[in-house]
Design an enzyme around this catalytic site. Structure first.
Site, PDB file in Angstrom:
ATOM      1  N   GLY A   1       0.827  -1.201   0.000  1.00 44.43           N
ATOM      2  CA  GLY A   1       0.000   0.000   0.000  1.00 44.43           C
ATOM      3  C   GLY A   1       0.861   1.250   0.000  1.00 44.43           C
ATOM      4  O   GLY A   1       2.022   1.231  -0.396  1.00 44.43           O
ATOM      5  N   GLY A   2       0.276   2.334   0.511  1.00 40.09           N
ATOM      6  CA  GLY A   2       1.002   3.609   0.541  1.00 40.09           C
ATOM      7  C   GLY A   2       2.263   3.539   1.372  1.00 40.09           C
ATOM      8  O   GLY A   2       3.136   4.413   1.270  1.00 40.09           O
TER       9      GLY A   2
ATOM     10  N   GLY B   1      25.337  14.131 -28.362  1.00 37.41           N
ATOM     11  CA  GLY B   1      24.702  14.678 -27.160  1.00 37.41           C
ATOM     12  C   GLY B   1      25.144  13.943 -25.911  1.00 37.41           C
ATOM     13  O   GLY B   1      25.295  14.542 -24.832  1.00 37.41           O
ATOM     14  N   ALA B   2      25.370  12.642 -26.058  1.00 38.92           N
ATOM     15  CA  ALA B   2      25.761  11.857 -24.886  1.00 38.92           C
ATOM     16  C   ALA B   2      27.130  12.308 -24.370  1.00 38.92           C
ATOM     17  O   ALA B   2      27.387  12.293 -23.162  1.00 38.92           O
ATOM     18  CB  ALA B   2      25.785  10.372 -25.226  1.00 38.92           C
TER      19      ALA B   2
HETATM   20  C1  HXC Z   1      -3.578  -4.867  12.093  1.00 36.30           C
HETATM   21  C2  HXC Z   1      -2.419  -6.662  11.371  1.00 36.30           C
HETATM   22  C3  HXC Z   1      -2.190  -6.028  10.131  1.00 36.30           C
HETATM   23  C4  HXC Z   1      -2.720  -4.731   9.934  1.00 36.30           C
HETATM   24  C5  HXC Z   1      -1.244  -7.938  10.071  1.00 36.30           C
HETATM   25  N1  HXC Z   1      -1.826  -7.834  11.271  1.00 36.30           N
HETATM   26  N2  HXC Z   1      -1.466  -6.856   9.344  1.00 36.30           N
HETATM   27  N3  HXC Z   1      -3.086  -6.082  12.325  1.00 36.30           N
HETATM   28  N4  HXC Z   1      -3.404  -4.193  10.943  1.00 36.30           N
HETATM   29  N5  HXC Z   1      -2.544  -4.072   8.815  1.00 36.30           N
HETATM   30  C6  HXC Z   1      -1.790  -8.814  12.345  1.00 36.30           C
HETATM   31  C7  HXC Z   1      -2.606 -10.055  12.022  1.00 36.30           C
HETATM   32  O1  HXC Z   1      -3.949  -9.839  12.365  1.00 36.30           O
HETATM   33  C8  HXC Z   1      -1.940 -11.083  12.905  1.00 36.30           C
HETATM   34  O2  HXC Z   1      -2.403 -10.892  14.212  1.00 36.30           O
HETATM   35  C9  HXC Z   1      -0.485 -10.663  12.890  1.00 36.30           C
HETATM   36  O3  HXC Z   1      -0.486  -9.299  12.481  1.00 36.30           O
HETATM   37  C10 HXC Z   1       0.330 -11.455  11.909  1.00 36.30           C
HETATM   38  O4  HXC Z   1      -0.359 -11.453  10.668  1.00 36.30           O
HETATM   39  P1  HXC Z   1      -0.622 -12.795   9.841  1.00 36.30           P
HETATM   40  O5  HXC Z   1      -1.658 -12.453   8.845  1.00 36.30           O
HETATM   41  O6  HXC Z   1      -0.874 -13.926  10.766  1.00 36.30           O
HETATM   42  O7  HXC Z   1       0.807 -12.991   9.187  1.00 36.30           O
HETATM   43  P2  HXC Z   1       1.147 -13.540   7.762  1.00 36.30           P
HETATM   44  O8  HXC Z   1       0.358 -14.766   7.456  1.00 36.30           O
HETATM   45  O9  HXC Z   1       2.641 -13.627   7.724  1.00 36.30           O
HETATM   46  O10 HXC Z   1       0.661 -12.418   6.743  1.00 36.30           O
HETATM   47  C11 HXC Z   1       1.273 -11.151   6.767  1.00 36.30           C
HETATM   48  C12 HXC Z   1       0.448 -10.191   5.883  1.00 36.30           C
HETATM   49  C13 HXC Z   1      -1.035 -10.215   6.272  1.00 36.30           C
HETATM   50  C14 HXC Z   1       0.619 -10.633   4.422  1.00 36.30           C
HETATM   51  C15 HXC Z   1       1.092  -8.827   6.038  1.00 36.30           C
HETATM   52  O11 HXC Z   1      -1.102 -10.058   7.706  1.00 36.30           O
HETATM   53  C16 HXC Z   1      -1.804  -9.143   5.631  1.00 36.30           C
HETATM   54  O12 HXC Z   1      -2.209  -9.258   4.487  1.00 36.30           O
HETATM   55  N6  HXC Z   1      -2.095  -8.052   6.402  1.00 36.30           N
HETATM   56  C17 HXC Z   1      -2.834  -6.953   5.880  1.00 36.30           C
HETATM   57  C18 HXC Z   1      -1.975  -6.167   4.934  1.00 36.30           C
HETATM   58  C19 HXC Z   1      -2.649  -4.930   4.441  1.00 36.30           C
HETATM   59  O13 HXC Z   1      -3.537  -5.009   3.594  1.00 36.30           O
HETATM   60  N7  HXC Z   1      -2.338  -3.789   5.077  1.00 36.30           N
HETATM   61  C20 HXC Z   1      -2.858  -2.568   4.715  1.00 36.30           C
HETATM   62  C21 HXC Z   1      -2.023  -2.089   3.531  1.00 36.30           C
HETATM   63  S1  HXC Z   1      -2.556  -0.552   2.985  1.00 36.30           S
HETATM   64  P3  HXC Z   1      -2.632 -12.143  15.199  1.00 36.30           P
HETATM   65  O14 HXC Z   1      -3.087 -11.506  16.478  1.00 36.30           O
HETATM   66  O15 HXC Z   1      -3.661 -12.980  14.562  1.00 36.30           O
HETATM   67  O16 HXC Z   1      -1.306 -12.816  15.288  1.00 36.30           O
HETATM   68  C22 HXC Z   1      -1.650   0.458   3.856  1.00 36.30           C
HETATM   69  C23 HXC Z   1      -1.972   1.858   3.584  1.00 36.30           C
HETATM   70  C24 HXC Z   1      -0.866   2.749   3.964  1.00 36.30           C
HETATM   71  O17 HXC Z   1      -0.812   0.118   4.590  1.00 36.30           O
HETATM   72  C25 HXC Z   1      -1.248   4.082   3.486  1.00 36.30           C
HETATM   73  C26 HXC Z   1      -0.222   5.102   3.741  1.00 36.30           C
HETATM   74  C27 HXC Z   1      -0.640   6.422   3.226  1.00 36.30           C
END
Ligand code: HXC
Length: 516
Positions: free
Chosen positions: A171-172, A406-407
């Protein structure tokens, strides 16, 4: 009388102990099984032994107060320590605590050390391993990212900023690392993308793995987002230490001098034989690079991207230099869009941090064709031209062989105010190569000749004799000296010495408008 320890001191012991445990043994095991080190292990490897001083170990974030579940350190470890005795600030996201996700408290910790680093003039190193915006914190998590981006930009060109991607980065969230000066990635365990495989599937109905979409190799070879890639956390962190050794701590300082005991006057007679007599034959520019640098030590930046230009850091006479060199062994050393933007960014980094630039030239021109033209070679090539011209650090060029059209002008020529321009006797400084030139000038005669090939060869030979050398340019003063290849190291070091106190200023303005 027996003194009883104050209960708050005992509590502090407990609180620290809890924080040091991160997400607990089970999650640490998962981290290790996935081939990753923990956030604390990474810091230990990055910094000089025992030098880490942690800040905000007790801080908890917004989601901790709303759901009553306190996240140790709020998923990130922050503080400062030393690398080879020099202070750096570091944050290390802890994937074992809510997936290293970034909420308000987590961001505040990072912002605090970024502010401190900018105030004292020390590099910031971010070790990224995070699920992105903490979903439970909603818009507060997005706001928290914005605060980091803001600081990234304000610190750009003031203190070196280095990002290591050591887990997911989606994401961002990818934009903070990409604003920083250097992005390191770890093979198989890290990835960066703006939208992940699930979104790709939904929007464009394409199946793709995280690795194929945004893995380390993709960003090192195709996108150019990552400057360095290493097979594991340990090698990655070691490389960050190496990079830091070349850099000043901030834009007001010069890079530290490191004497590698390599005599400045060392000559290399083999260089007299480097350039082949046949102008169409290639050779490896790395031979020259490794020959002239102190101790043959060179840290190449983006080695797997746009191999037709080589950029990297080395030392000459103990002083850090930034080296930009055409590589005739790849695409004949022609400048294309990727090579131009790669080198432009590197030149601007060196200029921002007082690192003198050395340019080794063997360039037949810009890459021709619709692919390059439609891809914006004009815009990208202009970036490199702009970057060299705006650079006020000492600038030195050595023309090794081809310097056409030019290069030639773009590659740090005298005409764009390079300080000192040398050429080897093998240099060919001309508007274009012999064949192209004779075909344009003598097209009619060649067409009408009884033996067109013989006439073409004769005209080309004539052109080579008159134009394909450095002597015409030297007569004009465009080349300050034609040097013996074997003496290149010595001449460059002497030139760096006399340019050390160069002063050059830019016109008063808010900022220029580089063709991005
Ligand atoms: C809260 C989160 C989290 C999140 C992971 N966890 N991502 N909690 N917010 N964004 C937590 C899970 O619930 C889990 O908690 C623990 O972290 C480990 O995650 P798992 O899923 O068990 O690990 P894994 O299988 O290794 O997968 C990792 C992952 C997946 C691929 C990163 O967790 C995932 O897809 N997370 C969401 C990613 C995402 O979409 N983020 C937002 C991106 S957009 P427990 O308690 O169960 O252990 C963004 C915008 C930014 O970031 C913008 C900036 C301007």
């Amino acid at each position: 009388m027996v003194e009883i320890m104050h209960s708050n001191i005992l509590e502090l012991f407990e609180l620290r102990e809890e924080a040091l445990d991160g997400g607990g043994k089970k999650r640490i095991e998962v981290q290790h099984n996935g081939g990753k080190l923990t956030a604390r292990e990474r810091i230990d490897l990055l910094l000089d032994e025992g030098s880490f001083e942690e800040l905000d170990i007790l801080k908890v974030g917004r989601s901790a107060t709303s759901d009553g579940d306190e996240h140790p350190g709020d998923g990130v470890i922050t503080g400062h320590g030393t690398i080879n005795g020099r202070e750096v600030f570091v944050f290390s996201q802890d994937f074992t605590v809510t997936g290293g996700s970034l909420g308000e408290g987590h961001s505040q910790k990072i912002c605090k050390i970024m502010d401190l680093a900018a105030r004292v003039g020390s590099p910031v190193i971010g070790l990224n391993d995070s699920g992105g915006a903490r979903i439970q914190e909603g818009v507060d998590a997005l706001a928290a990212y914005g605060e980091i981006f803001h600081r990234n930009v304000n610190a750009s060109g003031v203190i070196p900023q280095i990002s290591c991607i050591m887990g997911p980065c989606a994401g961002g969230a990818v934009y903070s690392p990409s604003i920083t000066d250097f992005v390191f990635m770890v093979e198989q365990t890290s990835y960066m993308f703006v939208t992940g495989p699930n979104v790709v599937k939904t929007v464009i109905h394409k199946d793709i793995t995280s690795e194929d979409l945004g893995g380390a190799q993709v960003h090192a070879r195709k996108s150019g987002v990552a400057q360095f890639v290493y097979p594991n956390d340990i090698l990655c962190l070691r490389a960050v230490r190496q990079l830091i050794s070349y850099l000043p701590s901030n834009n007001r300082q010069k890079a530290p001098i490191l004497d590698l005991n390599d005599p400045p006057e060392r000559t290399d007679p083999a260089l007299d034989y480097l350039v082949p007599s046949n102008p169409n034959q290639s050779y490896d520019m790395n031979v020259l690079i490794y020959s002239i640098l102190d101790g043959a030590e060179f840290l190449e930046v983006q080695p797997h991207f746009a191999g037709n230009i080589i950029c990297g850091l080395g030392r000459m006479g103990g002083q850090t230099i930034g080296l930009v060199a055409n590589q005739p062994a790849v695409l004949a050393g022609a400048l294309d869009s990727n090579a131009s933007s790669k080198a432009a960014r590197f030149v601007r980094f060196c200029d921002a941090f007082n690192i003198p630039l050395i340019c080794l030239v063997d360039v037949p021109g810009f890459m021709p064709g619709p692919e390059q033209e439609h891809g914006g070679i004009i815009r990208h090539g202009a970036k490199l031209l702009y970057a060299f011209i705006e650079a006020t650090v000492p600038r030195i060029t050595v023309i090794v062989r081809k310097a056409y059209g030019g290069a030639y002008v773009v590659m740090n020529s005298k005409h764009i105010h390079c300080d000192i321009n040398y050429a080897w006797p093998t240099a060919e400084i001309a508007v274009m190569g012999a064949r192209g030139a004779t075909e344009v000038i003598f097209r009619k005669e060649i067409k009408a000749a009884a033996d067109p090939d013989a006439l073409l060869s004769e005209k080309m030979e004539n052109y080579r004799k008159h134009f394909m050398n450095p002597f015409l340019a030297a007569k004009r003063g465009y080349i300050d000296d034609v040097i013996f290849p074997r003496d290149t190291r010595h001449r460059l070091i002497r030139t760096l010495q006399f340019l050390e106190n160069k002063k050059s200023s830019r016109p008063d303005r808010k900022h220029g408008n580089i063709p991005l």
